[in-house]
Design a protein around this motif. Sequence first.
Motif, PDB file in Angstrom:
ATOM      1  N   ARG A   1       2.493   2.555  -3.510  1.00  0.00           N
ATOM      2  CA  ARG A   1       1.334   3.003  -4.541  1.00  0.00           C
ATOM      3  C   ARG A   1       1.790   4.334  -4.850  1.00  0.00           C
ATOM      4  O   ARG A   1       2.057   5.011  -3.741  1.00  0.00           O
ATOM      5  CB  ARG A   1      -0.065   2.765  -3.981  1.00  0.00           C
TER       6      ARG A   1
ATOM      7  N   VAL B   1       0.775  -1.029   0.186  1.00  0.00           N
ATOM      8  CA  VAL B   1       0.154  -0.086   0.166  1.00  0.00           C
ATOM      9  C   VAL B   1       0.793   1.204   0.123  1.00  0.00           C
ATOM     10  O   VAL B   1       0.540   1.933  -0.730  1.00  0.00           O
ATOM     11  CB  VAL B   1      -1.071   0.030   1.090  1.00  0.00           C
ATOM     12  N   LEU B   2       1.939   1.173   0.939  1.00  0.00           N
ATOM     13  CA  LEU B   2       2.905   2.458   0.919  1.00  0.00           C
ATOM     14  C   LEU B   2       3.501   2.632  -0.485  1.00  0.00           C
ATOM     15  O   LEU B   2       3.942   4.001  -0.644  1.00  0.00           O
ATOM     16  CB  LEU B   2       3.741   2.083   1.997  1.00  0.00           C
TER      17      LEU B   2
ATOM     18  N   VAL C   1       1.069  11.607  -1.395  1.00  0.00           N
ATOM     19  CA  VAL C   1       0.416  11.893  -0.137  1.00  0.00           C
ATOM     20  C   VAL C   1       1.455  11.998   1.052  1.00  0.00           C
ATOM     21  O   VAL C   1       1.489  13.093   1.751  1.00  0.00           O
ATOM     22  CB  VAL C   1      -0.977  11.395  -0.010  1.00  0.00           C
ATOM     23  N   LEU C   2       2.163  11.131   1.165  1.00  0.00           N
ATOM     24  CA  LEU C   2       2.982  11.115   2.396  1.00  0.00           C
ATOM     25  C   LEU C   2       4.037  11.955   2.364  1.00  0.00           C
ATOM     26  O   LEU C   2       4.558  12.499   3.230  1.00  0.00           O
ATOM     27  CB  LEU C   2       3.649   9.448   2.736  1.00  0.00           C
TER      28      LEU C   2
ATOM     29  N   ARG D   1       0.192   7.151  -5.592  1.00  0.00           N
ATOM     30  CA  ARG D   1      -0.749   8.257  -4.767  1.00  0.00           C
ATOM     31  C   ARG D   1      -0.379   8.268  -3.432  1.00  0.00           C
ATOM     32  O   ARG D   1      -0.301   9.423  -2.790  1.00  0.00           O
ATOM     33  CB  ARG D   1      -2.186   7.796  -5.060  1.00  0.00           C
ATOM     34  N   VAL D   2      -0.421   7.316  -2.660  1.00  0.00           N
ATOM     35  CA  VAL D   2      -0.030   7.161  -1.213  1.00  0.00           C
ATOM     36  C   VAL D   2       1.305   7.723  -1.082  1.00  0.00           C
ATOM     37  O   VAL D   2       1.369   8.559  -0.182  1.00  0.00           O
ATOM     38  CB  VAL D   2      -0.198   5.571  -0.792  1.00  0.00           C
ATOM     39  N   HIS D   3       2.394   7.354  -1.839  1.00  0.00           N
ATOM     40  CA  HIS D   3       3.560   7.819  -1.724  1.00  0.00           C
ATOM     41  C   HIS D   3       3.829   9.415  -2.020  1.00  0.00           C
ATOM     42  O   HIS D   3       4.433  10.092  -1.056  1.00  0.00           O
ATOM     43  CB  HIS D   3       4.703   7.228  -2.606  1.00  0.00           C
TER      44      HIS D   3
ATOM     45  N   THR E   1       2.626  15.344   3.093  1.00  0.00           N
ATOM     46  CA  THR E   1       2.415  15.441   4.515  1.00  0.00           C
ATOM     47  C   THR E   1       3.627  15.585   5.188  1.00  0.00           C
ATOM     48  O   THR E   1       3.717  16.727   6.146  1.00  0.00           O
ATOM     49  CB  THR E   1       1.567  14.284   4.873  1.00  0.00           C
TER      50      THR E   1
END
Length: 86
Positions: free
Chosen positions: A59, A56-57, A65-66, A61-63, A69
Amino acid sequence: MPSGKIVIFSTGLLPALASPRLPTAWAMPLLVLLHTPLTLVWLGGYVLLLSKAGPVLHRPRVHRVLGRTTGVVLIGFGLAMAGTAG
């Protein structure tokens, strides 16, 4: 070789947690023996959690966003430090 954080914890905090009824020569090794398996369980759980969350991490998009942030948080910390320095 132990990390600096563990050395500071062992010499700074553990003596305050030692029972005054036990001699220091017994209390400190007992606390270290208690701290060691707790650390291993914590780190083992952390590794297990991250190994399951890895797909998941990674992906895009997640990468993204992280990364954003983390950037905002670090900029906020920098601004907070700049506001209090002086």
